[in-house]
Design a protein around this motif. Sequence first.
Motif, PDB file in Angstrom:
ATOM      1  N   ARG A  38       0.821  -1.205   0.000  1.00 36.06           N
ATOM      2  CA  ARG A  38       0.000   0.000   0.000  1.00 36.06           C
ATOM      3  C   ARG A  38       0.851   1.249   0.000  1.00 36.06           C
ATOM      4  NH1 ARG A  38      -5.208   1.030   3.997  1.00 36.06           N
ATOM      5  NH2 ARG A  38      -5.953   2.917   2.965  1.00 36.06           N
ATOM      6  N   PHE A  39       1.960   1.211   0.724  1.00 32.00           N
ATOM      7  CA  PHE A  39       2.853   2.359   0.809  1.00 32.00           C
ATOM      8  C   PHE A  39       4.217   1.978   0.258  1.00 32.00           C
ATOM      9  CE2 PHE A  39      -0.193   2.846   4.298  1.00 32.00           C
ATOM     10  CZ  PHE A  39      -0.714   4.097   3.996  1.00 32.00           C
ATOM     11  N   PRO A  40       4.884   2.893  -0.457  1.00 29.88           N
ATOM     12  CA  PRO A  40       6.207   2.577  -0.994  1.00 29.88           C
ATOM     13  C   PRO A  40       7.238   2.457   0.117  1.00 29.88           C
ATOM     14  CG  PRO A  40       5.684   4.889  -1.332  1.00 29.88           C
ATOM     15  CD  PRO A  40       4.437   4.243  -0.795  1.00 29.88           C
ATOM     16  N   PRO A  41       8.246   1.599  -0.044  1.00 29.12           N
ATOM     17  CA  PRO A  41       9.283   1.469   0.982  1.00 29.12           C
ATOM     18  C   PRO A  41      10.110   2.739   1.088  1.00 29.12           C
ATOM     19  CG  PRO A  41       9.886   0.266  -0.993  1.00 29.12           C
ATOM     20  CD  PRO A  41       8.475   0.734  -1.202  1.00 29.12           C
ATOM     21  N   MET A  42      10.747   2.886   2.257  1.00 25.90           N
ATOM     22  CA  MET A  42      11.546   4.087   2.493  1.00 25.90           C
ATOM     23  C   MET A  42      12.694   4.197   1.499  1.00 25.90           C
ATOM     24  SD  MET A  42      11.789   6.822   4.178  1.00 25.90           S
ATOM     25  CE  MET A  42      10.557   6.467   5.430  1.00 25.90           C
ATOM     26  N   SER A  43      13.250   3.057   1.059  1.00 26.80           N
ATOM     27  CA  SER A  43      14.346   3.097   0.096  1.00 26.80           C
ATOM     28  C   SER A  43      13.914   3.685  -1.233  1.00 26.80           C
ATOM     29  CB  SER A  43      14.902   1.685  -0.120  1.00 26.80           C
ATOM     30  OG  SER A  43      13.884   0.827  -0.614  1.00 26.80           O
ATOM     31  N   GLN A  44      12.609   3.582  -1.540  1.00 23.04           N
ATOM     32  CA  GLN A  44      12.099   4.163  -2.773  1.00 23.04           C
ATOM     33  C   GLN A  44      11.853   5.657  -2.623  1.00 23.04           C
ATOM     34  OE1 GLN A  44       8.711   2.060  -4.317  1.00 23.04           O
ATOM     35  NE2 GLN A  44       8.379   3.487  -5.974  1.00 23.04           N
ATOM     36  N   ILE A  45      11.545   6.092  -1.393  1.00 23.90           N
ATOM     37  CA  ILE A  45      11.307   7.518  -1.152  1.00 23.90           C
ATOM     38  C   ILE A  45      12.629   8.278  -1.085  1.00 23.90           C
ATOM     39  CG2 ILE A  45      10.376   9.178   0.517  1.00 23.90           C
ATOM     40  CD1 ILE A  45       8.278   7.117   1.249  1.00 23.90           C
ATOM     41  N   PHE A  46      13.608   7.692  -0.411  1.00 22.31           N
ATOM     42  CA  PHE A  46      14.922   8.342  -0.308  1.00 22.31           C
ATOM     43  C   PHE A  46      15.984   7.307  -0.623  1.00 22.31           C
ATOM     44  CE2 PHE A  46      18.699   9.860   1.970  1.00 22.31           C
ATOM     45  CZ  PHE A  46      18.775  11.137   1.461  1.00 22.31           C
ATOM     46  N   ASN A  47      16.542   7.380  -1.808  1.00 23.30           N
ATOM     47  CA  ASN A  47      17.520   6.411  -2.288  1.00 23.30           C
ATOM     48  C   ASN A  47      18.922   6.845  -1.855  1.00 23.30           C
ATOM     49  OD1 ASN A  47      19.056   4.562  -3.628  1.00 23.30           O
ATOM     50  ND2 ASN A  47      18.147   4.908  -5.636  1.00 23.30           N
ATOM     51  N   ILE A  48      19.432   6.174  -0.816  1.00 27.48           N
ATOM     52  CA  ILE A  48      20.749   6.557  -0.282  1.00 27.48           C
ATOM     53  C   ILE A  48      21.888   6.003  -1.127  1.00 27.48           C
ATOM     54  CG2 ILE A  48      19.861   6.728   2.068  1.00 27.48           C
ATOM     55  CD1 ILE A  48      21.140   4.011   2.636  1.00 27.48           C
ATOM     56  N   ASN A  49      21.578   5.104  -2.065  1.00 25.05           N
ATOM     57  CA  ASN A  49      22.653   4.517  -2.878  1.00 25.05           C
ATOM     58  C   ASN A  49      23.386   5.562  -3.705  1.00 25.05           C
ATOM     59  OD1 ASN A  49      22.163   1.889  -1.979  1.00 25.05           O
ATOM     60  ND2 ASN A  49      20.589   1.547  -3.536  1.00 25.05           N
ATOM     61  N   ILE A  50      22.663   6.614  -4.122  1.00 28.13           N
ATOM     62  CA  ILE A  50      23.301   7.617  -4.967  1.00 28.13           C
ATOM     63  C   ILE A  50      24.382   8.381  -4.210  1.00 28.13           C
ATOM     64  CG2 ILE A  50      21.257   7.869  -6.423  1.00 28.13           C
ATOM     65  CD1 ILE A  50      20.536  10.383  -4.915  1.00 28.13           C
ATOM     66  N   TRP A  51      24.233   8.494  -2.891  1.00 30.29           N
ATOM     67  CA  TRP A  51      25.198   9.263  -2.107  1.00 30.29           C
ATOM     68  C   TRP A  51      26.416   8.433  -1.720  1.00 30.29           C
ATOM     69  CZ3 TRP A  51      24.174  14.151  -2.565  1.00 30.29           C
ATOM     70  CH2 TRP A  51      22.849  14.554  -2.712  1.00 30.29           C
ATOM     71  N   LYS A  52      26.393   7.135  -2.030  1.00 35.87           N
ATOM     72  CA  LYS A  52      27.566   6.301  -1.772  1.00 35.87           C
ATOM     73  C   LYS A  52      28.663   6.534  -2.804  1.00 35.87           C
ATOM     74  CE  LYS A  52      24.891   2.624   0.475  1.00 35.87           C
ATOM     75  NZ  LYS A  52      24.461   1.200   0.417  1.00 35.87           N
ATOM     76  N   SER A  53      28.303   7.133  -3.925  1.00 37.84           N
ATOM     77  CA  SER A  53      29.271   7.419  -4.979  1.00 37.84           C
ATOM     78  C   SER A  53      29.949   8.757  -4.716  1.00 37.84           C
ATOM     79  CB  SER A  53      28.562   7.440  -6.343  1.00 37.84           C
ATOM     80  OG  SER A  53      29.422   7.947  -7.343  1.00 37.84           O
ATOM     81  N   LEU A  54      31.255   8.730  -4.516  1.00 28.76           N
ATOM     82  CA  LEU A  54      32.006   9.971  -4.289  1.00 28.76           C
ATOM     83  C   LEU A  54      31.944  10.862  -5.518  1.00 28.76           C
ATOM     84  CD1 LEU A  54      33.867  11.734  -2.590  1.00 28.76           C
ATOM     85  CD2 LEU A  54      35.811  10.375  -3.418  1.00 28.76           C
ATOM     86  N   GLY A  55      31.964  10.249  -6.712  1.00 27.16           N
ATOM     87  CA  GLY A  55      31.868  11.038  -7.931  1.00 27.16           C
ATOM     88  C   GLY A  55      30.564  11.802  -8.003  1.00 27.16           C
ATOM     89  N   TYR A  56      29.455  11.166  -7.598  1.00 25.21           N
ATOM     90  CA  TYR A  56      28.162  11.860  -7.612  1.00 25.21           C
ATOM     91  C   TYR A  56      28.143  12.983  -6.578  1.00 25.21           C
ATOM     92  CZ  TYR A  56      23.219  12.867  -7.118  1.00 25.21           C
ATOM     93  OH  TYR A  56      22.018  13.521  -7.034  1.00 25.21           O
ATOM     94  N   ARG A  57      28.735  12.757  -5.418  1.00 18.75           N
ATOM     95  CA  ARG A  57      28.753  13.807  -4.386  1.00 18.75           C
ATOM     96  C   ARG A  57      29.522  15.034  -4.871  1.00 18.75           C
ATOM     97  NH1 ARG A  57      29.874   9.354  -0.847  1.00 18.75           N
ATOM     98  NH2 ARG A  57      31.996  10.105  -0.458  1.00 18.75           N
ATOM     99  N   ILE A  58      30.635  14.810  -5.565  1.00 19.79           N
ATOM    100  CA  ILE A  58      31.382  15.940  -6.119  1.00 19.79           C
ATOM    101  C   ILE A  58      30.554  16.643  -7.188  1.00 19.79           C
ATOM    102  CG2 ILE A  58      33.445  16.588  -7.424  1.00 19.79           C
ATOM    103  CD1 ILE A  58      34.888  14.257  -6.106  1.00 19.79           C
ATOM    104  N   TRP A  59      29.886  15.865  -8.024  1.00 17.47           N
ATOM    105  CA  TRP A  59      29.040  16.427  -9.081  1.00 17.47           C
ATOM    106  C   TRP A  59      27.900  17.238  -8.475  1.00 17.47           C
ATOM    107  CZ3 TRP A  59      24.503  14.310 -12.089  1.00 17.47           C
ATOM    108  CH2 TRP A  59      24.405  14.910 -13.354  1.00 17.47           C
ATOM    109  N   ALA A  60      27.280  16.705  -7.422  1.00 17.18           N
ATOM    110  CA  ALA A  60      26.147  17.375  -6.778  1.00 17.18           C
ATOM    111  C   ALA A  60      26.577  18.655  -6.058  1.00 17.18           C
ATOM    112  CB  ALA A  60      25.463  16.434  -5.795  1.00 17.18           C
TER     113      ALA A  60
END
Length: 507
Positions: free
Chosen positions: A266-288
Motif C-alpha cells: 500500500r505504501f512505498p518502501p523508504m528506500s524508494q522515497i529516499f535512495n541513499i545509494n546515490i550518495w555512496k558514490s564519491l563522484g556523484y557527491r562531487i558532481w552534486a
Amino acid sequence: MTEMNNMPDGDTAGKDAVPAEEKRPEEEEEEEEERKENGDSKVSPPEKPTAPAAAAPEEVEFVHPEGGWGWVVMLAAMWCNGSVFGIQNAFGILFLSLLREFGSEKDQDLRFRTAWVGSLSMGMIFFCSPIVSVFTDVLGCRVTAVGGAAVGLVGLLASSFVTSLGPMYFTYGFVFACGCSFAYQPSLVILGHYFKKRLGLVNGIVTAGSSIFTITLPFILSRLLEEVGLQNTMRVLCILMFVLLLAGFTYKPLLPVQPSQTRTSRFPPMSQIFNINIWKSLGYRIWAFGIPAALYGYYVPYVHLMKHVEERFGEDTSKEVLLMCIGITSCVGRLIFGIVADYVHGVNKVYLQVSSFFVIGLMSMMIPLCNIFGGLIAVCLLMGLFDGCFICIMAPIAFELVGANNVSQAIGFLLGLMSVPMTAGPPIAGFLRDRLGSYDVAFYLAGIPPLIGGAVLCLIPWVETRRRRQEMEAAALSKDQGVTEKMMENEKAQGDAAPCKTGESVL
C-alpha cells in the motif's frame, strides 16, 4: 548400502543423458521398471524442478524499442522542455513589463523585488525535483506529468489576474513553477523507457525544444505585450500549458515494474522515497556540489540582460535578438554535444560540462566590456552554444555515475540542490544594480561561480578511475581466494575419500 546404490544411479544418469524426445516409449517403460527394482521409486522425476523455468522470464533483459511510439514521446517531451523553459528564459521580456506595471522608478529596490518573481519560479522548478522524483517512481510518469501541467496551467492563469508583486510571488513563483517541475522531470525519465543507444541524441533533440521556444517567444511576447498588455499575454501563454497537459498522456511506461512498485504494497518502501545509494558514490557527491556552485551566475543574463541593453544602448535597441542568438546556438549545441556525448567514454563526459562552465563564466564577464551591440551578439552566440552543452549531457553523466536504477532520484536531488543558486543569483544581481547604478559588477561576479564549479568537476574522472581500479583489484583478489579455497576443498575431499578406497567399512 545406500551409498553403493547411489553410485550406479549416478552412472546411469550419465549414460542416459539423451534428450527425452529421442527415446521411444518402450525404452522409457523399461527404465522406469529398472528404477523400481533398484528401490529408487522415491526419487523425484526429472521434470519436477520447474523453478528455473519459472524464473527464466525475470532474467530476460529489457530491450528498448529505440523508436516507434518513442518518437511521439520524444516530441511530447520536447514540447515540455520548450514550454517550461521557453517561458522561464523569456522572463527578461516579462521583467520589463513587470517593472512598468507594478513598480515605480522612485523605488530603489524595484529591480531586486521584481527579479524575485522570475528567480522564485526558476528556483522552485528545481527545488521540487526531489519530491517529483518520488511521485514519478510511485505514481508513474504519465500521472505526474499530467497533474503537474494542470497545476501549472492554474498558476499561470491566476497570475493573469494579479495586480501587484506580492500575489505574483505565489501564483507565478510558486504555483506555476511547481506545476512546471512536476511536468518537466517525467519528460526526462520516460525517455529511458524507449531509448538506450540513442539516448544522448534524443536528449539533445528534447532539450533543443527550450532553445526553439527561447528563439521565438521573445518576439511573440514583445508584440503581445504591446498589443494586449501583460495580463492578456499571460492568458495566451496558458495555451502552451494546456497543450503540455495533453502531451503528458503520451507517456506510456515500458520498463518492467520493480517488486517494490507492485500493488501488493500500500505504501512505498523508504528506500524508494529516499535512495541513499546515490550518495555512496564519491563522484556523484562531487558532481552534486560542483554543479550548484557553478550556477550562482547562470540565470543572471536571462533576467537582467534585457535591462542592461536598454541602459547601455537605449530602449529602441532590438534586445530580443540577444535571446534569439542564445536560443539558436543553444539548440545547435544541444544537438551537437548530445551526439558527441554518445562517443565520449564513461565519466569523461564531465569534461564537456567543465568546458561549458569555463566558457559561460568568461562570457558573463565579457558582457560589461561590450560597448558595441555586435560584440554583445557574439558573446551571446558563444554563451548559448555551451549552455546547450551543459544541459544536454546532464542525464548521460548521471547514468555513468550512479547507474540506470538510481538515475531518477540522482537527477531529482541534483536539480533540487540547483534551486538555491538559481533562485539567489538574479536578486543579488538586481540588488547590486540598485545600489551601484550599473550592472557591470553584477555580470563580473556572475562569471566567477562557473569557473569555480568547473574546476571542482575536474576531480570526478580521477575519483572514478581510482574507484574502478580498486574494484578491479578487489575482484581479482576475491577470485584468487576463491580458487585457493576450491583447491583446499578438493584436497580435503580426496583425503576423506581415501579410507573408502581401502575397502574399510564406514559403519
